[in-house]
Design an enzyme around this catalytic site. Structure first.
Site, PDB file in Angstrom:
ATOM      1  CG  HIS A   1      -1.799   1.190   1.355  1.00  0.00           C
ATOM      2  ND1 HIS A   1      -3.121   1.194   0.983  1.00  0.00           N
ATOM      3  CD2 HIS A   1      -1.546   2.450   1.808  1.00  0.00           C
ATOM      4  CE1 HIS A   1      -3.642   2.381   1.199  1.00  0.00           C
ATOM      5  NE2 HIS A   1      -2.699   3.169   1.700  1.00  0.00           N
ATOM      6  CD  GLU A   2       1.791   3.669   3.680  1.00  0.00           C
ATOM      7  OE1 GLU A   2       2.034   4.716   3.031  1.00  0.00           O
ATOM      8  OE2 GLU A   2       0.793   3.560   4.410  1.00  0.00           O
TER       9      GLU A   2
ATOM     10  CG  HIS B   1       0.457   6.362  -0.683  1.00  0.00           C
ATOM     11  ND1 HIS B   1      -0.600   6.980  -1.293  1.00  0.00           N
ATOM     12  CD2 HIS B   1      -0.046   5.794   0.449  1.00  0.00           C
ATOM     13  CE1 HIS B   1      -1.696   6.821  -0.566  1.00  0.00           C
ATOM     14  NE2 HIS B   1      -1.390   6.090   0.482  1.00  0.00           N
TER      15      HIS B   1
ATOM     16  CD  GLU C   1      -4.931   6.553   0.926  1.00  0.00           C
ATOM     17  OE1 GLU C   1      -4.480   5.402   0.770  1.00  0.00           O
ATOM     18  OE2 GLU C   1      -4.394   7.408   1.651  1.00  0.00           O
TER      19      GLU C   1
END
Length: 735
Positions: free
Chosen positions: A521-522, A525, A550
């Site tokens: 997930h990170e 980003h 997101e």
């Protein structure tokens, strides 16, 4: 309006034009924005030598940042450069047009390079002197940014571009969007109002900031605790959780037969998930969700102040103000989205609740009404049913054995290479760049492409230590942009900050599947930041609307649930064998087991958030348990627990007031992208290139609705997300 930095941890023309709703039939400017075989220990990133990294200039690669006192010098120099740029804008030396937006962006870029470094340093640096210097620089620059955000001359300079149709026509899409965003962000603070009203707005903004800080501080100061039998806890809670989560919070001098349980999130979650004793779960739930009561009064004042602010700025409510520049545009569209989603999952959630009710009844030997099911039962019986149906291996060491941190990092490298043709190459970290001692195992990785060259840099800080930020997050160090007069692109730099602890100090760091998901997930980003190629840093990377930003990170989560992906890197840390397909299938089945209830809960949170900051006054006192009950009974079949006021500790109400729906919004977008691009082949280079060149490359410089239409080839819709919740088969093979 200046906006500073991006940190992500735990974010359109009207939705009617961008979302297709399908109701199931009854039956169904400067914002602040984790002994082994040889095949298992290969370096996760390449270390080939031909590429030469230039000499590094300082902390995080920031020029001249070599000693703590350099932070204040850097701050002063940044302000001086900004004053020169500001003088040119205010004296008319800069002609109206794209040059105005260019110089406004140069001010933003200059400040962000300094303040983003300070933000990261104060959160992760191991030395107190550095953290204190970073804190001081951060505070000083924040004050200067406030001055710029209230500078009428700068606002008028932006208006000279936006309001003149001949000048506005000279801007391309990114330039026009940047100019419009700058104007709207200035006006969100009332800069366009007469002097007296502008002073009133400024006072309201200060009051709101004070109330938000008070709310957050009360969450820390309102921490509760109570004592229980140590033997009872050891008999119910897994030993590794007791060791790592509960024992560190014990006060000195406590009787040896007792343990103290705090209402800290990790402790509360452990008790609610694992404690078989229903009375203990109820005690913990009530302690957590009836405090801090001081925040009820703070919340009431915050609602009133935000509503007053919105009305002075010409909006019907605070939610209308917040949503004006988001994809959803207005509360009515958010409400339609949430209610459509709630209606579509109602039948599934109802069946799931019946399963939990029966499980509780059987657990209690057939005693009691099956409807006697409470909020404090939810997590425990969800976990118990999942373990019974899909095996305890999905909930602990059975999965972690395949998820050594080194292998998981190799998974990131594989993903980058296979989807985008990008090599992640680890390079030497100069001592001037480092913010922690060598035992912290910091890494520096550059992204290289055979055609585009170096794309950016990512620092990895993956292990916990004292005084370090305690969650998982991506921090922006430097945004990508094309500075005025520069001959080359300013390459982005980010830091991936995580806290992965070894279960066995003598062995490798093994992640849970949830931690693997958080890592990807990170990294989503990070890719958004590193692969964006906007001209202006104000719209670079993750500087996008909160109900879109997101989406890439949620999309990357899908890869860790796909056996075709996991088999390539999730290898047993001792045998080297890939994770069995049966174990991955069990993980997926467990994830979907109560997805209807999980979605209902997120809808509930989102509706409470919208209602609190929607048109006032509300029918019920928003500081009462009755208010929560009135919303919950419209969304969920499970009754509200009388007396619970969990919104008093709902931290998202401060930083993301009226924006919590974005979590579900982006999950729907990500589901549609997975279905459209990757479900048939998660390693598709064609799909990866499409994701990069039609979505990630634009950062926030293009209307997100247009981005989604272009990359999907159709309007985004709920269908893929709903099908995913219902799917009982192989999700990666669904046509």
């Amino acid at each position: 309006m200046l906006s500073v930095g991006n940190k992500y941890a735990p974010s359109i023309p009207t939705l009617g034009a961008c979302f297709q709703y399908t109701l199931s039939p009854p039956a169904r400017v400067w914002r602040r924005h984790h002994s082994i075989r040889a095949s298992c220990v290969s370096k996760p990133f390449s270390t080939a030598a031909p590429f030469v990294i230039p000499a590094t200039p300082g902390l995080f690669g920031v020029t001249g940042l070599r000693h703590p006192e350099d932070f204040l010098r850097l701050a002063r120099e940044s302000v001086s450069r900004c004053e020169n740029l500001k003088h040119g804008l205010l004296t008319g030396r800069v002609p109206a047009g794209v040059d105005v937006i260019r110089d406004m962006d140069a001010i933003s870029n200059t400040l962000c390079i300094a303040i983003d470094a300070a933000e990261l340093a104060r959160n992760v640096h191991s030395e107190e002197a550095w953290r204190e210097a970073a804190e001081e620089a951060f505070a000083g620059l924040s004050g200067y940014i406030h001055e710029l955000n209230t500078d009428v001359g700068l606002y008028q300079a932006v208006c000279s571009v936006v309001k003149d149709p001949h000048v506005a026509a000279t801007l391309d899409e990114e330039g026009s969007r940047t100019a419009q965003l700058l104007k709207a962000e200035f006006e969100s603070s009332g800069i366009h109002l007469p002097d007296l009203e502008r002073q009133e707005v400024r006072a309201l903004l200060n009051e709101i900031t004070s109330l938000e800080t008070m709310f957050s501080n009360n969450l820390i100061l309102g921490r509760r605790s109570f004592q229980v039998s140590k033997s009872d806890i050891l008999a119910q809670i897994p030993s590794e959780i007791v060791q790592n989560v509960i024992l560190p919070h014990q006060p000195p001098g406590q009787p040896p037969h007792l343990l103290t349980l705090t209402t800290d999130t990790a402790v509360a979650n452990a008790v609610l998930r694992y404690a078989r004793d229903g009375n203990l779960r109820r005690r913990m739930y009530q302690e957590v969700n009836t405090s801090p009561r001081e925040n009820l009064e703070v919340l009431s004042r915050l609602i009133k102040s935000r509503d007053t602010l919105a009305r002075k700025l010409g909006f019907p409510s605070y939610a209308h103000r917040f949503l004006a520049d988001k994809m959803a545009k207005c509360p009515e569209e958010v409400d339609r989205f949430l209610r459509a989603l709630a209606e579509n999952v109602r039948a599934k959630a109802g069946k799931e609740l019946e399963v939990l009710q029966r499980a509780k009844q059987e657990d209690e030997g057939g005693w009691g009404d099956s409807a006697d099911f409470h909020s404090w039962d939810l997590s425990y019986y969800m976990g118990a049913v999942k373990s019974a149906r899909h095996g305890a291996s999905t909930d602990g060491k059975g999965v972690s054995a395949y998820l050594s941190l080194e292998n998981c990092l190799r998974g990131l490298a594989l993903l980058s290479q296979r989807l985008f043709g990008i090599e992640l190459r680890e390079v030497a970290l100069d001592e001037t760049e480092a913010w922690a001692p060598a035992e912290s195992k910091l890494k520096k990785v550059v992204l290289l492409h055979p055609r585009h060259g170096q794309l950016g840099t990512i620092y990895l800080d993956l292990y916990p230590r004292q005084a370090k930020y305690t969650h998982h997050a991506q921090f922006t160090v430097r945004c990508g942009c094309l500075p005025a007069g520069a001959s080359s692109y300013q390459l982005p730099v980010v830091a991936l900050v995580c806290n992965f602890s070894p279960c066995d100090p003598a062995g490798p760091v093994l992640l849970t599947h949830a931690e693997l998901e958080a890592l990807f997930h990170e990294f989503g980003h990070a890719l958004h930041s590193l692969l964006s190629r906007t001209r202006f840093q104000h719209v670079a990377g993750t500087r996008a609307p909160v109900d879109f930003v997101e989406t890439p990170s949620h999309l990357l989560e899908y890869f860790v649930w796909d056996q075709r992906v996991l088999a390539q890197f999730a290898h047993h840390h001792q045998t080297g064998r890939p994770i069995p397909a049966e174990l991955t299938a069990a993980l997926r089945a467990a994830k979907r087991e109560f997805s209807g209830l999980d979605t209902q809960i997120q809808v509930l949170y989102s509706l409470v958030d919208q209602k609190l900051f929607g048109p006032q006054p509300l029918a019920e006192d928003p500081t009462t348990s009755a208010f929560l009950a009135s919303v919950q009974e419209k969304v969920m079949q499970m009754p509200h627990s009388e007396g619970a006021v969990w919104h008093a500790r709902f931290g998202h109400l401060t930083g993301y007031g009226a924006g919590y729906y974005g979590y579900l919004y982006d999950r729907v977008f990500a589901s549609h992208l997975w279905e459209r691009l990757f479900v048939q082949d998660p390693w598709s280079r064609e799909a990866g290139e499409r994701l990069w060149k039609e979505m990630l490359v634009h950062g926030g410089g293009k209307d997100p609705c247009h981005i989604l239409r272009d990359v999907l080839g159709e309007e985004p819709a709920l269908d893929s997300f709903l099908a995913e919740l219902e799917d009982e088969g192989e999700i990666e093979h669904r046509a």
